[in-house]
Design a protein around this motif. Structure first.
Motif, PDB file in Angstrom:
ATOM      1  N   GLY A  47       0.793  -1.224   0.000  1.00  0.00           N
ATOM      2  CA  GLY A  47       0.000   0.000   0.000  1.00  0.00           C
ATOM      3  C   GLY A  47       0.825   1.273   0.000  1.00  0.00           C
ATOM      4  N   ILE A  48       0.115   2.386  -0.188  1.00  0.00           N
ATOM      5  CA  ILE A  48       0.685   3.729  -0.023  1.00  0.00           C
ATOM      6  C   ILE A  48      -0.235   4.398   0.992  1.00  0.00           C
ATOM      7  CG2 ILE A  48       1.146   5.955  -1.145  1.00  0.00           C
ATOM      8  CD1 ILE A  48       1.318   4.442  -3.840  1.00  0.00           C
ATOM      9  N   GLN A  49       0.228   4.520   2.251  1.00  0.00           N
ATOM     10  CA  GLN A  49      -0.686   4.993   3.301  1.00  0.00           C
ATOM     11  C   GLN A  49      -1.137   6.431   3.119  1.00  0.00           C
ATOM     12  OE1 GLN A  49       1.668   2.963   3.635  1.00  0.00           O
ATOM     13  NE2 GLN A  49       1.720   1.909   5.578  1.00  0.00           N
ATOM     14  N   ASP A  50      -0.240   7.286   2.638  1.00  0.00           N
ATOM     15  CA  ASP A  50      -0.538   8.708   2.588  1.00  0.00           C
ATOM     16  C   ASP A  50      -1.403   9.042   1.377  1.00  0.00           C
ATOM     17  OD1 ASP A  50      -0.050  11.489   3.456  1.00  0.00           O
ATOM     18  OD2 ASP A  50       1.004  11.625   1.543  1.00  0.00           O
ATOM     19  N   LEU A  51      -2.549   9.656   1.618  1.00  0.00           N
ATOM     20  CA  LEU A  51      -3.495   9.965   0.537  1.00  0.00           C
ATOM     21  C   LEU A  51      -2.887  10.924  -0.483  1.00  0.00           C
ATOM     22  CD1 LEU A  51      -6.391   9.683  -0.630  1.00  0.00           C
ATOM     23  CD2 LEU A  51      -7.048  11.631   0.819  1.00  0.00           C
ATOM     24  N   ALA A 104      -0.449   8.937  -2.644  1.00  0.00           N
ATOM     25  CA  ALA A 104      -1.148   8.002  -3.552  1.00  0.00           C
ATOM     26  C   ALA A 104      -1.790   8.755  -4.715  1.00  0.00           C
ATOM     27  CB  ALA A 104      -2.196   7.222  -2.769  1.00  0.00           C
ATOM     28  N   LEU A 105      -2.477   9.849  -4.411  1.00  0.00           N
ATOM     29  CA  LEU A 105      -3.154  10.623  -5.466  1.00  0.00           C
ATOM     30  C   LEU A 105      -2.155  11.227  -6.448  1.00  0.00           C
ATOM     31  CD1 LEU A 105      -5.903  12.451  -3.391  1.00  0.00           C
ATOM     32  CD2 LEU A 105      -6.350  11.138  -5.471  1.00  0.00           C
ATOM     33  N   TYR A 111       8.525  11.593   0.979  1.00  0.00           N
ATOM     34  CA  TYR A 111       7.697  12.191  -0.073  1.00  0.00           C
ATOM     35  C   TYR A 111       7.349  13.626   0.351  1.00  0.00           C
ATOM     36  CZ  TYR A 111       4.441  12.005  -4.011  1.00  0.00           C
ATOM     37  OH  TYR A 111       3.808  12.208  -5.227  1.00  0.00           O
ATOM     38  N   PRO A 112       7.285  14.559  -0.606  1.00  0.00           N
ATOM     39  CA  PRO A 112       6.998  15.951  -0.227  1.00  0.00           C
ATOM     40  C   PRO A 112       5.685  16.104   0.554  1.00  0.00           C
ATOM     41  CG  PRO A 112       7.708  15.820  -2.517  1.00  0.00           C
ATOM     42  CD  PRO A 112       7.526  14.407  -2.055  1.00  0.00           C
ATOM     43  N   HIS A 113       5.661  17.061   1.484  1.00  0.00           N
ATOM     44  CA  HIS A 113       4.444  17.364   2.239  1.00  0.00           C
ATOM     45  C   HIS A 113       3.480  18.158   1.362  1.00  0.00           C
ATOM     46  CE1 HIS A 113       6.124  15.878   5.921  1.00  0.00           C
ATOM     47  NE2 HIS A 113       7.127  16.725   5.895  1.00  0.00           N
ATOM     48  N   LEU A 158      -7.406   1.167  -4.360  1.00  0.00           N
ATOM     49  CA  LEU A 158      -6.719  -0.121  -4.199  1.00  0.00           C
ATOM     50  C   LEU A 158      -5.498   0.032  -3.290  1.00  0.00           C
ATOM     51  CD1 LEU A 158      -5.937  -2.576  -7.129  1.00  0.00           C
ATOM     52  CD2 LEU A 158      -4.354  -2.246  -5.258  1.00  0.00           C
ATOM     53  N   ARG A 159      -4.644   1.033  -3.577  1.00  0.00           N
ATOM     54  CA  ARG A 159      -3.342   1.081  -2.908  1.00  0.00           C
ATOM     55  C   ARG A 159      -3.309   1.915  -1.630  1.00  0.00           C
ATOM     56  NH1 ARG A 159       2.011   1.593  -5.869  1.00  0.00           N
ATOM     57  NH2 ARG A 159       2.664   0.629  -3.899  1.00  0.00           N
TER      58      ARG A 159
END
Length: 297
Positions: free
Chosen positions: A120-124, A127-128, A167-169, A239-240
């Motif tokens: 997964g990629i926890q951070d929305l 992921a987006l 990953y950038p904020h 999904l992720r």
């Protein structure tokens, strides 16, 4: 379980860290983690603290070590939650394996990749924006853009002469101009989408918590209200990041290539055909998609 300078996270007997590692290492340009033999090193922001962790697996657990020394108690409580979500460790896979045994496509995939879980990629926000970055370009160029994006706007920590990146904020990206991303070879439209998503996250116009309260169809249409988020992007994020078991990006090129190979077709199947085909996998469509992706590496 806490133990000296490391954490022990129990795993089910049908979980294979090795299989997940292959997926994680699918690009030599990956910038958010580094493989070291059968271990992975990753930088996390936990409870507003930077934590570097090194993870390997034993038969029944994941061992998480901390090169900079063990973080505080609160961080040590949150890290297993993060890792459990990263590898979907809480999901009981028995019904999936039972279903896969009787399915002509999944049967081979599951026996070729036993123990694979959705990575997964926890951070929305991540992921987006990663999904948007990857729209309508090949994976190699998508990773090139991601690397530039992270190295220009993410946080860095150095360990033994190597750089580890976060990953950038969203706050940082929300304050950018389109021209800042154009310099990295983002198209104008993609730059607008990424900055727009950052602003929506910062203003809490959309949150992961809110999305997780919605049913599948409302969740999808809520995501698609964001500029730049179409059907494929919404389903990929579901999904992720949101770990929706029935999410299936039927328009995904990787899935088309994998199915063409599995079914011995002379050309790529159509999205409609793939959508119809996926219905046989019911609430396990996300796992079918992930096994199809994995078969490509």
């Amino acid at each position: 379980m806490h133990n000296g300078h490391y954490l022990i996270i129990p795993t089910a007997s049908d979980f294979s860290f090795k299989e997940c590692l292959v997926y994680l290492n699918r690009s030599p340009q990956e910038v958010l983690h580094k493989a070291e033999g059968e271990s992975i090193i990753k930088l996390l922001m936990v409870n507003k603290s930077l934590v570097l962790l090194k993870m390997r697996s034993t038969e029944k657990s994941l061992i998480v070590e901390f090169p900079f020394g063990k973080p505080g108690e609160r961080e040590c409580d949150l890290i297993p939650v993060y890792i459990s979500e990263w590898f979907d460790l809480k999901r009981d896979m028995a019904d999936f394996y039972k279903m896969a045994q009787g399915d002509s496509i999944l049967k081979n995939l599951v026996s070729n990749h036993p123990g694979l879980r959705i990575v997964g990629i926890q951070d929305l926000f991540e992921a987006l924006t990663w999904a948007v970055i990857g729209q309508q370009i090949n994976l190699t160029f998508a990773y090139t853009l991601k690397r530039r994006f992270v190295e220009n706007f993410g946080e860095r920590l150095e360990y033994q002469g190597e750089d580890y990146w976060l990953y950038p904020h969203s706050e940082k990206i929300a304050s950018l101009q389109v021209s800042d991303l154009r310099k990295l070879q983002f198209t104008t439209r993609k730059a607008e989408y990424v900055i727009g998503i950052a602003k929506a996250i910062v203003s809490r116009e959309i949150t992961k918590e809110e999305l997780l309260q919605l049913d599948y169809h409302k969740m999808k249409s809520r995501l698609m209200k964001l500029r730049g988020v179409g059907v494929w992007t919404a389903e990929y994020v579901m999904l992720r990041c949101l770990l929706q078991p029935q999410a299936f990006p039927a328009a995904d090129i990787g899935i088309h290539h994998a199915l063409r190979k599995q079914l011995g077709l002379d050309r790529k199947p159509t999205t409609n055909y793939v959508e119809e085909l996926s219905e046989r996998w019911g609430d396990w469509r996300a796992y079918a998609a992930f096994h199809l992706w994995r078969s490509q590496y």
